[in-house]
Write an enzyme that holds these catalytic residues in place. Structure first.
Site, PDB file in Angstrom:
ATOM      1  N   SER A 164       8.888  25.256   2.023  1.00 23.88           N
ATOM      2  CA  SER A 164       9.366  24.165   2.744  1.00 23.88           C
ATOM      3  C   SER A 164      10.653  23.847   2.554  1.00 23.88           C
ATOM      4  CB  SER A 164       8.746  22.930   1.750  1.00 23.88           C
ATOM      5  OG  SER A 164       9.184  21.553   2.025  1.00 23.88           O
TER       6      SER A 164
ATOM      7  N   TYR B 157       6.921  17.458  -5.208  1.00 22.81           N
ATOM      8  CA  TYR B 157       6.670  18.383  -4.027  1.00 22.81           C
ATOM      9  C   TYR B 157       7.730  19.262  -4.073  1.00 22.81           C
ATOM     10  CZ  TYR B 157       5.682  19.783   0.800  1.00 22.81           C
ATOM     11  OH  TYR B 157       5.186  20.898   1.734  1.00 22.81           O
TER      12      TYR B 157
HETATM   13  C1  GCO Z   1       8.402  14.922   3.772  1.00 27.71           C
HETATM   14  C2  GCO Z   1       7.749  16.069   4.649  1.00 27.71           C
HETATM   15  C3  GCO Z   1       8.036  17.503   4.303  1.00 27.71           C
HETATM   16  C4  GCO Z   1       7.431  18.414   5.256  1.00 27.71           C
HETATM   17  C5  GCO Z   1       7.993  19.728   4.780  1.00 27.71           C
HETATM   18  C6  GCO Z   1       9.251  20.039   5.235  1.00 27.71           C
HETATM   19  O1  GCO Z   1       7.727  13.906   3.299  1.00 27.71           O
HETATM   20  O2  GCO Z   1       9.608  15.181   3.568  1.00 27.71           O
HETATM   21  O3  GCO Z   1       6.285  15.710   4.421  1.00 27.71           O
HETATM   22  O4  GCO Z   1       7.492  17.608   2.976  1.00 27.71           O
HETATM   23  O5  GCO Z   1       6.229  18.160   5.186  1.00 27.71           O
HETATM   24  O6  GCO Z   1       7.542  20.191   3.688  1.00 27.71           O
HETATM   25  O7  GCO Z   1       9.613  21.471   4.824  1.00 27.71           O
END
Ligand code: GCO
Length: 263
Positions: free
Chosen positions: A147, A160
């Site tokens: 990501s 995340y």
């Molecule tokens: C967020 C997005 C990101 C994208 C992706 C970016 O909330 O910033 O959901 O997480 O999905 O991962 O690379």
């Protein structure tokens, strides 16, 4: 006769979390390059069957298996079943993932742990189950879906980012340990794509929508199909000497510090 660089005919590819979104898009690209596609989902069997039908409607040989990628026993059982029913797994795309958008100071520990379990531990669990066969074959391709948050922080997605940052390093360590068996382990780092997962922050008028359009040199949200080329490349002979790399498909986001909104 040399194998064409991007030909996946005769290969079996397992893509986790591929009943929709980026996973389905990448699986379609891999299928159209000739691979037999095995998709995983943890939702209803009906949803998995519907997704398989979508692949078959596009002329792609596809199978669907429902299992929880965070449950090692279920994963080992499913991989064994796939290897018996479909064949040895040549390509693994660890795509299944979740996100919880909560400020760290307010986030429940259980929620933080769930994101880590799905987004970081499950790629380890599934890869560990699949790599045994790849080591025996002395060939394999593993692609971990990272990501922007493998490189950058952002408010409210700390769990995340921790998982995706860890997945970048796990990718490099898988490379180190499995390259001697002719297994290439790389990552794809999607930028901001128009999917269900980003729908809440993409709606017209949402401040983040305008921010991303300005933050992305291409000035647009990505289309999931635009990930297919990277997925095919990292699944194919063309990437046989590429290992431990994260290929960012981000419209240029990581190349810039951004620009004033009025520029
Ligand atoms: C967020 C997005 C990101 C994208 C992706 C970016 O909330 O910033 O959901 O997480 O999905 O991962 O690379």
């Amino acid at each position: 006769m040399s194998i064409p660089l991007f030909d996946l005919n005769g290969k079996v590819a397992l893509i986790t979390g591929a009943t929709h979104g980026l996973g389905m898009a990448m699986a379609k690209g891999i299928g159209h390059a000739g691979a037999t596609v095995v998709i995983n989902g943890n939702s209803s069997q009906e949803k998995i069957d519907k997704a398989v039908a979508v692949f078959e409607s596009e002329g792609i040989k596809a199978f669907g298996y429902r299992f929880d990628v965070t449950d090692e026993k279920a994963v080992v059982k499913a991989i064994d079943q796939i290897q018996h029913e479909v064949g040895s797994i040549d390509i693994l795309v660890n795509n299944a993932g979740i996100i919880k958008r909560t400020p760290l100071a307010e986030m429940e520990v259980a929620d933080f742990e769930e994101v880590i379990k799905v987004d970081l531990v499950s790629p380890f669990i599934v890869s560990k189950a699949v790599v045994k066969g790849m080591i025996q074959l002395k060939a394999g391709k593993i692609i971990n879906i990272c990501s922007m948050m493998s490189e950058l922080g952002r408010n409210t997605v700390g769990a995340y980012a921790a998982a995706k940052g860890g997945l970048k390093m796990l990718t490099q360590n898988m490379c180190v340990e499995w390259a001697p068996f002719n297994i290439q382990v790389n990552g794809i780092g999607p930028g901001y794509f128009a999917t269900e997962q980003t729908k809440p922050i993409r709606i017209d008028g949402h401040p983040f929508n305008e921010f991303i359009v300005n933050r992305t040199p291409a000035g647009v949200w990505g289309n999931p199909d635009e990930l297919q080329g990277a997925a095919v490349f990292l699944s194919a002979k063309a990437s046989d000497f590429v290992n431990g790399q994260i290929l960012y498909v981000d419209g240029g986001i990581l190349a810039t510090i951004g620009k004033p909104s009025n520029e």
